[in-house]
Design an enzyme around this catalytic site. Structure first.
Site, PDB file in Angstrom:
ATOM      1  N   LEU A  73       0.666  -1.292   0.232  1.00  0.00           N
ATOM      2  CA  LEU A  73       0.553   0.003   0.013  1.00  0.00           C
ATOM      3  C   LEU A  73       0.904   0.576  -0.098  1.00  0.00           C
ATOM      4  O   LEU A  73       0.284   1.947  -0.236  1.00  0.00           O
ATOM      5  CB  LEU A  73      -0.667   0.393   0.714  1.00  0.00           C
ATOM      6  N   LYS A  85      13.884  -6.606   5.060  1.00  0.00           N
ATOM      7  CA  LYS A  85      14.647  -5.776   6.715  1.00  0.00           C
ATOM      8  C   LYS A  85      15.777  -5.602   7.372  1.00  0.00           C
ATOM      9  O   LYS A  85      16.058  -5.185   7.816  1.00  0.00           O
ATOM     10  CB  LYS A  85      13.166  -5.526   7.663  1.00  0.00           C
ATOM     11  N   ASP A 120       9.256   1.606  12.182  1.00  0.00           N
ATOM     12  CA  ASP A 120       7.904   1.054  12.757  1.00  0.00           C
ATOM     13  C   ASP A 120       6.967   1.032  14.416  1.00  0.00           C
ATOM     14  O   ASP A 120       6.106   1.228  14.236  1.00  0.00           O
ATOM     15  CB  ASP A 120       7.988  -0.863  13.243  1.00  0.00           C
ATOM     16  N   GLY A 139       8.990  -9.813  13.934  1.00  0.00           N
ATOM     17  CA  GLY A 139      10.582  -7.964  13.343  1.00  0.00           C
ATOM     18  C   GLY A 139       9.657  -7.159  13.880  1.00  0.00           C
ATOM     19  O   GLY A 139      10.216  -5.899  14.544  1.00  0.00           O
TER      20      GLY A 139
HETATM   21  P1  NAP Z   1       7.971 -12.440  11.660  1.00  0.00           P
HETATM   22  O1  NAP Z   1       8.745 -11.512  11.706  1.00  0.00           O
HETATM   23  O2  NAP Z   1       7.364 -13.615  10.529  1.00  0.00           O
HETATM   24  O3  NAP Z   1       6.832 -12.613  12.527  1.00  0.00           O
HETATM   25  C1  NAP Z   1       5.527 -13.258  12.757  1.00  0.00           C
HETATM   26  C2  NAP Z   1       4.925 -13.801  13.957  1.00  0.00           C
HETATM   27  O4  NAP Z   1       3.702 -13.959  14.260  1.00  0.00           O
HETATM   28  C3  NAP Z   1       5.756 -14.404  14.772  1.00  0.00           C
HETATM   29  O5  NAP Z   1       6.034 -13.768  16.332  1.00  0.00           O
HETATM   30  C4  NAP Z   1       5.171 -15.793  15.015  1.00  0.00           C
HETATM   31  O6  NAP Z   1       5.479 -16.426  15.402  1.00  0.00           O
HETATM   32  C5  NAP Z   1       3.829 -15.167  14.895  1.00  0.00           C
HETATM   33  N1  NAP Z   1       2.876 -16.026  14.672  1.00  0.00           N
HETATM   34  C6  NAP Z   1       2.954 -16.244  13.480  1.00  0.00           C
HETATM   35  N2  NAP Z   1       2.255 -17.394  12.642  1.00  0.00           N
HETATM   36  C7  NAP Z   1       1.671 -17.345  13.885  1.00  0.00           C
HETATM   37  C8  NAP Z   1       0.102 -18.956  14.551  1.00  0.00           C
HETATM   38  N3  NAP Z   1      -0.396 -19.369  13.621  1.00  0.00           N
HETATM   39  N4  NAP Z   1       0.518 -18.365  16.279  1.00  0.00           N
HETATM   40  C9  NAP Z   1       0.700 -17.682  16.833  1.00  0.00           C
HETATM   41  N5  NAP Z   1       1.399 -16.648  15.951  1.00  0.00           N
HETATM   42  C10 NAP Z   1       2.218 -17.166  14.705  1.00  0.00           C
HETATM   43  O7  NAP Z   1       6.187 -11.153  10.342  1.00  0.00           O
HETATM   44  P2  NAP Z   1       6.275  -9.595  11.340  1.00  0.00           P
HETATM   45  O8  NAP Z   1       6.918  -8.662  10.020  1.00  0.00           O
HETATM   46  O9  NAP Z   1       7.100  -9.443  12.158  1.00  0.00           O
HETATM   47  O10 NAP Z   1       4.615  -9.155  11.204  1.00  0.00           O
HETATM   48  C11 NAP Z   1       3.598  -9.671  11.814  1.00  0.00           C
HETATM   49  C12 NAP Z   1       2.293  -8.784  11.164  1.00  0.00           C
HETATM   50  O11 NAP Z   1       2.531  -7.074  11.783  1.00  0.00           O
HETATM   51  C13 NAP Z   1       2.465  -8.963   9.091  1.00  0.00           C
HETATM   52  O12 NAP Z   1       0.744  -9.682   9.527  1.00  0.00           O
HETATM   53  C14 NAP Z   1       1.947  -7.570   9.225  1.00  0.00           C
HETATM   54  O13 NAP Z   1       1.310  -7.561   8.300  1.00  0.00           O
HETATM   55  C15 NAP Z   1       1.920  -6.796  10.427  1.00  0.00           C
HETATM   56  N6  NAP Z   1       2.800  -5.449   9.881  1.00  0.00           N
HETATM   57  C16 NAP Z   1       1.648  -4.436  10.329  1.00  0.00           C
HETATM   58  C17 NAP Z   1       2.791  -3.352  10.373  1.00  0.00           C
HETATM   59  C18 NAP Z   1       1.538  -1.892   9.950  1.00  0.00           C
HETATM   60  O14 NAP Z   1       2.545  -0.556   9.563  1.00  0.00           O
HETATM   61  N7  NAP Z   1       0.653  -2.185  10.583  1.00  0.00           N
HETATM   62  C19 NAP Z   1       3.929  -3.050  10.008  1.00  0.00           C
HETATM   63  C20 NAP Z   1       4.434  -4.408  10.033  1.00  0.00           C
HETATM   64  C21 NAP Z   1       4.145  -5.850   9.953  1.00  0.00           C
HETATM   65  P3  NAP Z   1       6.808 -17.938  15.552  1.00  0.00           P
HETATM   66  O15 NAP Z   1       8.179 -16.751  16.669  1.00  0.00           O
HETATM   67  O16 NAP Z   1       6.065 -18.213  16.519  1.00  0.00           O
HETATM   68  O17 NAP Z   1       6.910 -17.625  14.145  1.00  0.00           O
END
Ligand code: NAP
Length: 271
Positions: free
Chosen positions: A15, A65, A99, A126
Protein backbone atom coordinates in the site's frame (compact mmCIF):
# COMPACT_ATOMS: atom_id res chain seq x y z
CA UNK A 1 11.51 14.34 -10.74
CA UNK A 2 12.70 12.41 -7.68
CA UNK A 3 12.08 8.66 -7.42
CA UNK A 4 11.30 6.65 -4.28
CA UNK A 5 10.41 3.00 -3.86
CA UNK A 6 9.63 0.00 -1.71
CA UNK A 7 11.70 -3.17 -2.21
CA UNK A 8 10.42 -6.61 -1.21
CA UNK A 9 9.14 -9.96 -2.39
CA UNK A 10 6.17 -10.23 -2.65
CA UNK A 11 5.59 -6.50 -3.03
CA UNK A 12 2.79 -6.05 -5.58
CA UNK A 13 0.21 -5.84 -2.73
CA UNK A 14 2.10 -3.01 -1.00
CA UNK A 15 0.00 0.00 0.00
CA UNK A 16 3.09 2.24 0.24
CA UNK A 17 3.02 3.52 -3.38
CA UNK A 18 -0.60 4.72 -3.05
CA UNK A 19 0.11 6.24 0.38
CA UNK A 20 3.28 8.14 -0.58
CA UNK A 21 2.12 9.21 -4.03
CA UNK A 22 -1.04 10.69 -2.45
CA UNK A 23 1.20 12.71 -0.06
CA UNK A 24 3.52 13.88 -2.88
CA UNK A 25 0.50 15.01 -4.94
CA UNK A 26 -1.08 16.81 -1.97
CA UNK A 27 2.16 18.75 -1.36
CA UNK A 28 2.69 19.46 -5.09
CA UNK A 29 6.07 17.68 -5.03
CA UNK A 30 7.60 16.39 -8.28
CA UNK A 31 8.18 12.89 -6.89
CA UNK A 32 7.02 9.35 -7.63
CA UNK A 33 7.04 6.18 -5.54
CA UNK A 34 7.00 2.66 -7.02
CA UNK A 35 7.15 -0.96 -5.81
CA UNK A 36 10.12 -3.10 -6.96
CA UNK A 37 10.27 -6.87 -6.58
CA UNK A 38 13.70 -7.58 -5.07
CA UNK A 39 14.84 -10.71 -3.21
CA UNK A 40 17.62 -10.89 -0.57
CA UNK A 41 20.22 -11.98 -3.15
CA UNK A 42 19.73 -8.73 -5.12
CA UNK A 43 19.31 -6.34 -2.19
CA UNK A 44 22.87 -5.02 -2.20
CA UNK A 45 22.78 -4.20 -5.92
CA UNK A 46 19.29 -2.73 -5.67
CA UNK A 47 20.21 -0.36 -2.80
CA UNK A 48 23.49 0.73 -4.39
CA UNK A 49 21.74 1.03 -7.77
CA UNK A 50 19.05 3.29 -6.30
CA UNK A 51 21.80 5.38 -4.67
CA UNK A 52 23.66 5.69 -7.98
CA UNK A 53 20.45 6.63 -9.80
CA UNK A 54 19.75 9.46 -7.36
CA UNK A 55 16.67 7.97 -5.63
CA UNK A 56 15.24 10.08 -2.82
CA UNK A 57 14.83 7.06 -0.51
CA UNK A 58 13.62 3.50 -0.10
CA UNK A 59 11.39 1.41 2.12
CA UNK A 60 12.15 -2.25 2.70
CA UNK A 61 9.60 -4.94 3.46
CA UNK A 62 9.49 -8.75 3.83
CA UNK A 63 12.00 -10.48 3.52
CA UNK A 64 14.63 -7.73 3.39
CA UNK A 65 14.47 -5.80 6.68
CA UNK A 66 17.06 -7.88 8.58
CA UNK A 67 19.35 -8.53 5.60
CA UNK A 68 19.67 -4.76 5.03
CA UNK A 69 21.66 -4.39 8.26
CA UNK A 70 24.65 -5.97 6.47
CA UNK A 71 24.40 -3.45 3.62
CA UNK A 72 23.51 -0.02 5.02
CA UNK A 73 24.89 2.02 7.91
CA UNK A 74 22.16 1.48 10.52
CA UNK A 75 21.03 4.26 12.85
CA UNK A 76 21.26 3.27 16.54
CA UNK A 77 17.58 2.28 16.92
CA UNK A 78 17.60 0.17 13.74
CA UNK A 79 20.75 -1.56 15.03
CA UNK A 80 19.06 -2.35 18.38
CA UNK A 81 15.90 -3.61 16.68
CA UNK A 82 17.94 -5.62 14.17
CA UNK A 83 15.92 -4.48 11.15
CA UNK A 84 15.74 -1.59 8.67
CA UNK A 85 12.54 -0.42 6.98
CA UNK A 86 13.72 2.95 5.62
CA UNK A 87 16.87 3.84 3.68
CA UNK A 88 18.02 7.43 3.18
CA UNK A 89 20.75 8.57 0.79
CA UNK A 90 21.50 12.12 1.94
CA UNK A 91 24.54 11.23 4.08
CA UNK A 92 25.77 7.97 2.55
CA UNK A 93 23.42 4.99 2.78
CA UNK A 94 21.75 5.09 6.20
CA UNK A 95 19.12 2.65 7.49
CA UNK A 96 16.32 3.55 9.91
CA UNK A 97 13.44 1.69 11.50
CA UNK A 98 10.20 3.68 11.77
CA UNK A 99 7.83 0.77 12.62
CA UNK A 100 8.04 1.25 16.40
CA UNK A 101 7.47 4.99 16.13
CA UNK A 102 4.49 4.24 13.88
CA UNK A 103 3.00 2.01 16.58
CA UNK A 104 3.65 4.58 19.32
CA UNK A 105 2.00 7.35 17.28
CA UNK A 106 -0.99 5.10 16.47
CA UNK A 107 -1.51 4.53 20.22
CA UNK A 108 -1.02 8.18 21.16
CA UNK A 109 -3.21 9.30 18.24
CA UNK A 110 -5.92 7.07 19.73
CA UNK A 111 -5.58 8.92 23.05
CA UNK A 112 -3.60 6.14 24.77
CA UNK A 113 -0.78 7.03 27.18
CA UNK A 114 2.23 4.68 27.17
CA UNK A 115 4.38 5.62 30.20
CA UNK A 116 3.77 3.36 33.21
CA UNK A 117 1.37 1.06 31.35
CA UNK A 118 1.46 -2.75 31.35
CA UNK A 119 1.64 -3.85 27.74
CA UNK A 120 1.08 -7.43 26.62
CA UNK A 121 2.75 -7.83 23.23
CA UNK A 122 1.82 -10.95 21.24
CA UNK A 123 4.62 -11.95 18.85
CA UNK A 124 8.40 -11.73 18.71
CA UNK A 125 9.00 -11.21 14.97
CA UNK A 126 10.28 -8.13 13.17
CA UNK A 127 7.36 -5.83 13.95
CA UNK A 128 7.23 -6.97 17.59
CA UNK A 129 10.92 -6.17 18.03
CA UNK A 130 10.42 -2.60 16.78
CA UNK A 131 7.33 -2.06 18.98
CA UNK A 132 8.92 -3.58 22.09
CA UNK A 133 12.04 -1.37 21.87
CA UNK A 134 9.97 1.76 21.27
CA UNK A 135 7.37 1.25 24.01
CA UNK A 136 9.93 0.07 26.59
CA UNK A 137 12.02 3.18 25.84
CA UNK A 138 8.84 5.23 26.39
CA UNK A 139 8.39 3.83 29.89
CA UNK A 140 5.91 0.95 29.43
CA UNK A 141 6.42 -2.47 31.09
CA UNK A 142 6.32 -5.02 28.30
CA UNK A 143 5.35 -8.68 28.57
CA UNK A 144 6.25 -10.47 25.36
CA UNK A 145 4.25 -13.64 24.65
CA UNK A 146 5.10 -15.70 21.60
CA UNK A 147 4.15 -19.08 20.14
CA UNK A 148 7.84 -19.96 20.16
CA UNK A 149 8.84 -18.97 23.72
CA UNK A 150 12.58 -18.91 22.95
CA UNK A 151 12.10 -15.92 20.63
CA UNK A 152 10.15 -14.06 23.34
CA UNK A 153 12.93 -14.76 25.86
CA UNK A 154 15.61 -13.49 23.46
CA UNK A 155 13.62 -10.34 22.67
CA UNK A 156 12.86 -9.60 26.35
CA UNK A 157 16.59 -9.90 27.10
CA UNK A 158 17.47 -7.44 24.30
CA UNK A 159 14.72 -4.97 25.26
CA UNK A 160 15.75 -5.24 28.92
CA UNK A 161 18.75 -3.07 27.99
CA UNK A 162 16.47 -0.05 27.37
CA UNK A 163 13.49 -0.68 29.66
CA UNK A 164 11.24 -3.16 31.44
CA UNK A 165 10.53 -6.40 29.57
CA UNK A 166 9.76 -10.02 30.43
CA UNK A 167 8.89 -13.07 28.36
CA UNK A 168 6.07 -15.58 28.41
CA UNK A 169 4.59 -18.40 26.36
CA UNK A 170 0.91 -18.65 25.47
CA UNK A 171 0.14 -20.90 28.49
CA UNK A 172 -1.17 -18.27 30.91
CA UNK A 173 -2.68 -15.81 28.46
CA UNK A 174 -5.97 -15.10 30.27
CA UNK A 175 -4.12 -14.05 33.41
CA UNK A 176 -1.67 -11.94 31.40
CA UNK A 177 -4.50 -10.15 29.57
CA UNK A 178 -6.36 -9.49 32.85
CA UNK A 179 -3.23 -7.82 34.27
CA UNK A 180 -2.58 -5.65 31.18
CA UNK A 181 -3.64 -2.12 30.22
CA UNK A 182 -2.76 -2.53 26.54
CA UNK A 183 -2.85 -5.68 24.38
CA UNK A 184 -1.00 -5.54 21.06
CA UNK A 185 -1.20 -8.26 18.43
CA UNK A 186 2.01 -8.16 16.39
CA UNK A 187 1.69 -11.71 15.09
CA UNK A 188 0.35 -12.52 11.64
CA UNK A 189 -2.68 -14.22 13.22
CA UNK A 190 -5.97 -12.88 11.82
CA UNK A 191 -4.41 -11.67 8.58
CA UNK A 192 -6.21 -12.42 5.31
CA UNK A 193 -7.04 -15.13 4.23
CA UNK A 194 -7.28 -16.63 7.78
CA UNK A 195 -9.54 -13.86 9.01
CA UNK A 196 -11.50 -15.90 11.58
CA UNK A 197 -8.39 -16.59 13.72
CA UNK A 198 -7.49 -14.78 16.95
CA UNK A 199 -5.18 -15.66 19.85
CA UNK A 200 -7.22 -13.75 22.46
CA UNK A 201 -11.03 -13.87 22.73
CA UNK A 202 -13.52 -11.55 24.44
CA UNK A 203 -13.95 -13.75 27.54
CA UNK A 204 -10.25 -13.19 28.36
CA UNK A 205 -10.50 -9.37 28.15
CA UNK A 206 -11.71 -6.58 30.47
CA UNK A 207 -13.53 -3.40 29.48
CA UNK A 208 -10.73 -0.97 30.38
CA UNK A 209 -8.27 -2.77 28.08
CA UNK A 210 -6.92 -1.09 24.92
CA UNK A 211 -6.61 -3.61 22.07
CA UNK A 212 -4.31 -2.66 19.20
CA UNK A 213 -4.04 -5.05 16.25
CA UNK A 214 -1.19 -4.16 13.88
CA UNK A 215 -2.65 -6.49 11.23
CA UNK A 216 -4.41 -4.16 8.75
CA UNK A 217 -5.73 -6.63 6.17
CA UNK A 218 -8.60 -6.90 7.06
CA UNK A 219 -8.92 -3.61 8.94
CA UNK A 220 -11.49 -5.04 11.35
CA UNK A 221 -9.78 -8.23 12.49
CA UNK A 222 -11.36 -10.98 14.57
CA UNK A 223 -9.31 -9.77 17.58
CA UNK A 224 -10.79 -6.28 17.26
CA UNK A 225 -14.32 -7.74 16.93
CA UNK A 226 -13.73 -9.71 20.14
CA UNK A 227 -12.40 -6.57 21.86
CA UNK A 228 -15.54 -4.62 20.89
CA UNK A 229 -17.66 -7.45 22.36
CA UNK A 230 -15.76 -7.04 25.65
CA UNK A 231 -16.31 -3.25 25.61
CA UNK A 232 -12.56 -2.60 25.18
CA UNK A 233 -11.12 0.34 23.22
CA UNK A 234 -9.77 -0.71 19.80
CA UNK A 235 -7.07 0.63 17.47
CA UNK A 236 -6.62 -0.89 14.01
CA UNK A 237 -3.37 -1.38 12.09
CA UNK A 238 -3.90 1.33 9.46
CA UNK A 239 -2.53 4.24 11.49
CA UNK A 240 0.71 2.38 12.34
CA UNK A 241 1.22 1.83 8.61
CA UNK A 242 0.48 5.50 7.91
CA UNK A 243 2.69 6.87 10.71
CA UNK A 244 5.68 4.63 9.88
CA UNK A 245 5.33 5.90 6.30
CA UNK A 246 5.01 9.50 7.46
CA UNK A 247 8.23 9.18 9.52
CA UNK A 248 10.06 7.79 6.48
CA UNK A 249 8.70 10.67 4.39
CA UNK A 250 10.08 13.17 6.94
CA UNK A 251 13.51 11.48 6.94
CA UNK A 252 13.72 11.64 3.11
CA UNK A 253 12.21 15.06 2.43
CA UNK A 254 12.40 17.03 5.68
CA UNK A 255 8.69 17.77 5.17
CA UNK A 256 5.72 16.74 7.32
CA UNK A 257 3.30 14.84 5.08
CA UNK A 258 -0.51 15.09 5.35
CA UNK A 259 -1.33 11.94 7.35
CA UNK A 260 -5.06 12.33 6.67
CA UNK A 261 -4.40 12.13 2.91
CA UNK A 262 -2.15 9.08 3.43
CA UNK A 263 -4.74 7.39 5.66
CA UNK A 264 -7.50 7.98 3.09
CA UNK A 265 -5.36 6.44 0.32
CA UNK A 266 -4.73 3.33 2.45
CA UNK A 267 -8.31 2.88 3.70
CA UNK A 268 -9.72 3.30 0.17
CA UNK A 269 -7.55 0.45 -1.08
CA UNK A 270 -8.28 -1.81 1.87
CA UNK A 271 -12.02 -1.16 1.92
P1 NAP B 1 7.41 -11.99 11.28
O1 NAP B 1 8.72 -11.37 11.57
O2 NAP B 1 7.32 -13.10 10.30
O3 NAP B 1 6.81 -12.51 12.70
C1 NAP B 1 5.62 -13.25 12.72
C2 NAP B 1 5.14 -13.41 14.16
O4 NAP B 1 3.83 -14.01 14.13
C3 NAP B 1 6.01 -14.35 15.01
O5 NAP B 1 5.99 -13.90 16.36
C4 NAP B 1 5.29 -15.69 14.88
O6 NAP B 1 5.50 -16.55 15.98
C5 NAP B 1 3.85 -15.22 14.91
N1 NAP B 1 2.91 -16.17 14.29
C6 NAP B 1 2.77 -16.44 12.97
N2 NAP B 1 1.79 -17.35 12.79
C7 NAP B 1 1.31 -17.67 14.04
C8 NAP B 1 0.31 -18.53 14.52
N3 NAP B 1 -0.43 -19.28 13.68
N4 NAP B 1 0.07 -18.59 15.85
C9 NAP B 1 0.79 -17.83 16.71
N5 NAP B 1 1.77 -16.98 16.31
C10 NAP B 1 2.03 -16.89 14.99
O7 NAP B 1 6.34 -10.91 10.77
P2 NAP B 1 6.29 -9.32 11.08
O8 NAP B 1 7.02 -8.59 10.04
O9 NAP B 1 6.65 -9.11 12.49
O10 NAP B 1 4.72 -9.02 10.83
C11 NAP B 1 3.72 -9.57 11.67
C12 NAP B 1 2.35 -8.99 11.26
O11 NAP B 1 2.35 -7.58 11.46
C13 NAP B 1 2.00 -9.21 9.79
O12 NAP B 1 0.62 -9.50 9.70
C14 NAP B 1 2.26 -7.85 9.14
O13 NAP B 1 1.43 -7.59 8.03
C15 NAP B 1 1.90 -6.91 10.29
N6 NAP B 1 2.62 -5.61 10.22
C16 NAP B 1 1.89 -4.47 10.26
C17 NAP B 1 2.53 -3.24 10.24
C18 NAP B 1 1.72 -1.98 10.27
O14 NAP B 1 2.28 -0.91 9.95
N7 NAP B 1 0.46 -2.00 10.66
C19 NAP B 1 3.94 -3.17 10.16
C20 NAP B 1 4.67 -4.38 10.14
C21 NAP B 1 4.00 -5.60 10.17
P3 NAP B 1 6.73 -17.61 15.96
O15 NAP B 1 7.93 -16.83 16.43
O16 NAP B 1 6.30 -18.66 16.93
O17 NAP B 1 6.87 -18.11 14.54
Amino acid sequence: MKLFGVLGDPVSHSLSPAMHNAAFRALGMDCEYHAFRVGPESLHDAIYGAHALGFGGLNLTIPLKEKALEIVKPAELAKQIGAVNTVDFKKGIVGYNTDGLGAKMALEGGGVKIRGKNVLLLGAGGAARAIAFQLASDGASITIANRTPGRAIALAKDVGRVGKARASGFGDLKNLVQNSDILINSTAVGMSPKISETIVTSDMMHSSLVVFDIVYNPINTMLLSEAKKAGAKTIDGVMMLVYQGAEAFKIWTGKTPPVDVMEKAVRERLE
